[in-house]
Structure formats: C-alpha cells, structure tokens
Design a protein around this motif. Structure first.
Motif, PDB file in Angstrom:
ATOM      1  N   LEU A 194     -20.179   0.044 -30.797  1.00 42.27           N
ATOM      2  CA  LEU A 194     -21.059   1.209 -30.841  1.00 42.27           C
ATOM      3  C   LEU A 194     -20.307   2.467 -30.412  1.00 42.27           C
ATOM      4  O   LEU A 194     -20.499   3.530 -30.984  1.00 42.27           O
ATOM      5  N   ASP A 195     -19.452   2.335 -29.417  1.00 43.18           N
ATOM      6  CA  ASP A 195     -18.651   3.473 -28.949  1.00 43.18           C
ATOM      7  C   ASP A 195     -17.692   3.967 -30.023  1.00 43.18           C
ATOM      8  O   ASP A 195     -17.377   5.146 -30.081  1.00 43.18           O
TER       9      ASP A 195
ATOM     10  N   PHE B 187     -25.692   6.486 -26.525  1.00 48.31           N
ATOM     11  CA  PHE B 187     -25.665   6.083 -27.932  1.00 48.31           C
ATOM     12  C   PHE B 187     -26.643   6.883 -28.782  1.00 48.31           C
ATOM     13  O   PHE B 187     -26.873   6.566 -29.944  1.00 48.31           O
TER      14      PHE B 187
END
Length: 172
Positions: free
Chosen positions: A84-85, A35
């Motif tokens: 988040l991906d 991330f």
C-alpha cells in the motif's frame, strides 16, 4: 477508489443498504489513515465483506484462529502494508485488500447491550475491520490499541457516529 463487494445473508435487516454502508465505512477508515490517498486514486482497492450469521463466523473463527466461538468481526488481510505504501498516483495496480465477515447475532447483541442501533455498531465493526486490513492491530500493545482506537474515533466521527469507546464505558 474503494470497491466493497458485499454478500448479505437474510439475517441482516433488508431496510439497510449494507453494501453501501460497507463502502462508506471503508472510505472513512482509509481517510483517517496515511492511506487516504488510495481511496481517491485510480487504483482500485477491493474489500470483500460478508454480512452473515454467527454459525458461519464461528466456523471461520475456529478454522482460522483456533477459537471455537462466534465473534463480531473477522478480518482476513491479503495485502501487505508495504504494498500500500508503494502504490504511486497513477498506478493501475488492483489491490485486493482482504475480506471481512460480520456475525449478525453477535453484532445485534452487542448493539443492544450498548443501547445503539445495529447499523451504528456494524459501522464501527466495518471501520475496525478495515483498519485491520490496512495493517493496524490492537492486540500487539497498549500503544497500538490506543492508536487504532483513535483512528476508529476519527473515522466514525466523520460519519456522524459517537465515540464507541465512551459508549462502552458508559454502559459497562
């Protein structure tokens, strides 16, 4: 861009800029993971950090985890790792990653047991808690625990902090 909103109780030494430490540690945790791109993106990623006392953390631990004792750090994730991906460069979506609460008394006792500064131990707990907010968990399996510890080592090394697990073993 990482935004670390912090609330610091009087238990915590006022000579340390705890909010700045929280932001620095969160950025280091992000950088150690896939991330990392989010830390440098224009999408704001917000973490709320409460530097508080043992009584408050004990109440949170009791109410949310069913454990009636203080612990060093609690993590309350708000964003799913899948979200988040899916954030792409240029997205303007604000990500509310979650909340962390650190208990001063527990943190100070653990630091003293390990022979390290409270600030150093708090940095480890901030990295650890941020990794929990990112979806990492050390309680699911030994392999997951080892993977999370490796991320912690990498993040802390980037901050000039020694491997906390070697310190723990050396002082056991």
């Amino acid at each position: 861009m990482i935004l670390a909103e912090s609330d610091v109780s009087e238990d915590w030494d006022s000579r340390t800029d705890w909010p700045e430490l929280a932001k620095t540690c969160a950025a280091a945790a992000f950088a150690a993971t896939p991330f990392a791109r989010l830390a440098d993106s224009s999408a704001p990623v917000e973490i709320s950090v409460r530097f508080t006392g043992d009584d408050e953390v004990r109440a949170l631990n009791r109410d949310y985890r069913g454990k009636d004792n203080p612990t060093n750090v609690l993590s309350f994730p708000m964003a799913e790792p899948e979200l988040l991906d899916s954030v792409a460069e240029g997205d303007e979506i604000e990500i509310l990653l979650g909340d962390l609460a650190l208990a001063h008394g527990v943190c100070a006792r653990e630091a003293e047991e390990r022979g390290i500064a409270v600030r150093t131990h708090a940095a480890h707990l901030l990295v650890h808690g941020t990794l929990h907010l990112l979806g990492y968990d050390h309680e699911t399996s030994e392999a997951d625990a080892e993977a999370m510890e490796e991320l912690e080592r990498r993040a802390l090394a980037s901050l000039g902090i020694a491997d906390p697990y070697q310190l723990t073993e050396a002082h056991s």
